[in-house]
Design a protein around this motif. Structure first.
Motif, mmCIF file in Angstrom:
data_model
loop_
_atom_site.group_PDB
_atom_site.id
_atom_site.type_symbol
_atom_site.label_atom_id
_atom_site.label_comp_id
_atom_site.label_asym_id
_atom_site.label_seq_id
_atom_site.Cartn_x
_atom_site.Cartn_y
_atom_site.Cartn_z
ATOM 1 N N LEU A 107 0.836 -1.201 0.000
ATOM 2 C CA LEU A 107 0.000 0.000 0.000
ATOM 3 C C LEU A 107 0.870 1.251 0.000
ATOM 4 O O LEU A 107 1.941 1.272 0.616
ATOM 5 C CB LEU A 107 -0.896 0.011 1.246
ATOM 6 C CG LEU A 107 -2.020 -1.015 1.295
ATOM 7 C CD1 LEU A 107 -2.902 -0.758 2.520
ATOM 8 C CD2 LEU A 107 -2.883 -0.971 0.033
ATOM 9 N N GLY A 108 0.405 2.287 -0.668
ATOM 10 C CA GLY A 108 1.110 3.558 -0.676
ATOM 11 C C GLY A 108 1.045 4.215 0.702
ATOM 12 O O GLY A 108 0.206 3.864 1.532
ATOM 13 N N VAL A 109 1.957 5.149 0.939
ATOM 14 C CA VAL A 109 1.977 5.877 2.217
ATOM 15 C C VAL A 109 2.044 7.374 1.945
ATOM 16 O O VAL A 109 2.476 7.790 0.871
ATOM 17 C CB VAL A 109 3.187 5.458 3.094
ATOM 18 C CG1 VAL A 109 3.042 4.042 3.589
ATOM 19 C CG2 VAL A 109 4.502 5.647 2.356
ATOM 20 N N ASP A 110 1.611 8.176 2.932
ATOM 21 C CA ASP A 110 1.720 9.629 2.774
ATOM 22 C C ASP A 110 3.109 10.075 3.251
ATOM 23 O O ASP A 110 3.951 9.258 3.620
ATOM 24 C CB ASP A 110 0.572 10.353 3.497
ATOM 25 C CG ASP A 110 0.650 10.217 5.018
ATOM 26 O OD1 ASP A 110 1.719 9.800 5.535
ATOM 27 O OD2 ASP A 110 -0.348 10.516 5.684
ATOM 28 N N GLU A 111 3.305 11.407 3.271
ATOM 29 C CA GLU A 111 4.641 11.930 3.608
ATOM 30 C C GLU A 111 5.064 11.605 5.040
ATOM 31 O O GLU A 111 6.241 11.612 5.373
ATOM 32 C CB GLU A 111 4.719 13.448 3.314
ATOM 33 C CG GLU A 111 3.832 14.364 4.122
ATOM 34 C CD GLU A 111 2.340 14.273 3.747
ATOM 35 O OE1 GLU A 111 1.548 14.826 4.523
ATOM 36 O OE2 GLU A 111 1.968 13.661 2.715
ATOM 37 N N LYS A 112 4.080 11.287 5.898
ATOM 38 C CA LYS A 112 4.441 10.938 7.279
ATOM 39 C C LYS A 112 4.598 9.427 7.465
ATOM 40 O O LYS A 112 4.848 8.945 8.566
ATOM 41 C CB LYS A 112 3.363 11.448 8.230
ATOM 42 C CG LYS A 112 3.347 12.954 8.362
ATOM 43 C CD LYS A 112 2.294 13.354 9.370
ATOM 44 C CE LYS A 112 2.171 14.854 9.420
ATOM 45 N NZ LYS A 112 0.849 15.282 9.865
ATOM 46 N N GLY A 113 4.354 8.694 6.392
ATOM 47 C CA GLY A 113 4.502 7.237 6.498
ATOM 48 C C GLY A 113 3.212 6.525 6.850
ATOM 49 O O GLY A 113 3.202 5.316 7.080
ATOM 50 N N ALA A 114 2.093 7.276 6.910
ATOM 51 C CA ALA A 114 0.803 6.636 7.211
ATOM 52 C C ALA A 114 0.210 6.053 5.931
ATOM 53 O O ALA A 114 0.513 6.514 4.827
ATOM 54 C CB ALA A 114 -0.168 7.662 7.803
#
Ligand code: SF4
Ligand code: SF4
Length: 198
Positions: free
Chosen positions: A83-90
């Motif tokens: 799964l992809g993650v956002d800039e904070k790693g979530a």
């Protein structure tokens, strides 16, 4: 959420089948999104997960990649989708309200947690509870199959096993490959067969 399995956690009496009960109930995660926000949240997808995402979200696999909702990761020397993650790693699918935005299409690792799977030499697998995970568990038990929430648990388990065997074979073949080009060819064929045509 992908973690190394510590063999000491798992004794024979802790191995579970889909019909067994486990103390995993956590009040529907109310107010908690810990497993979706850990830095570098790493949810590796199998072929069943990708089929569900493609079907439920109405994206092609390539579309999921282009949108950053799925990315490739290297796991045990093999390139696999995660799964992809956002800039904070979530996780890219974590909604602003702290809830999963794709509950019906969430991958197997998410459904399982805090359960995990351990594979046996004959290719079959058991579930087990990662005792130290999820501090919100109430002690209430639920049948493993109900916790996972698939429409057809038998078909799910069958597909997971088939995919696991294929992945095991890929890892073995990559290990025995005589050149980097051979590894690349093996990898490409695997990704094409299991994901790119999803
Ligand atoms: S740690 Fe437990 S309660 Fe929190 S999000 Fe994960 S499963 Fe839900
Ligand atoms: S898919 Fe849903 S449950 Fe799984 S990590 Fe992402 S937000 Fe959390």
């Amino acid at each position: 959420m992908l973690r190394e399995i510590n063999e000491n956690w798992i004794t024979e009496d802790k191995l579970l089948s889909a019909n067994d009960e486990a103390a995993v109930v956590c009040n529907d995660c109310a107010g908690c999104s810990e497993c979706c926000t850990e830095t570098g949240c790493m949810i590796i997808l199998d072929a069943y997960d990708v089929k569900m995402l493609v079907r439920e979200l109405n994206y092609s696999f390539e579309g999921l990649l282009s949108a950053g909702l799925v990315r490739f990761d290297v796991v045990d020397g093999v390139v696999l989708p995660g799964l992809g993650v956002d800039e904070k790693g979530a996780c890219a699918f974590l909604g602003k309200n702290g809830r999963c935005s794709i509950h019906n299409a969430r991958p197997g690792i998410c459904r399982l947690f805090p359960l995990a799977r351990i594979y046996h030499d004959d290719g079959s697998f058991s579930y087990f509870l990662q005792e130290s995970e999820c501090g919100r568990r109430t002690g209430e038990k639920i049948k493993v199959a109900d916790w996972l929430g698939y429409d057809d648990i038998e078909d799910y388990e069958k597909q997971v096993r088939i995919y696991h065997d294929a992945l095991k074979e890929l890892k073995e073949n990559c290990k025995n490959a005589r050149s980097a080009e051979e590894v690349t060819a093996l990898q490409s064929a695997f990704l094409k067969k299991w994901f790119l045509n999803a």
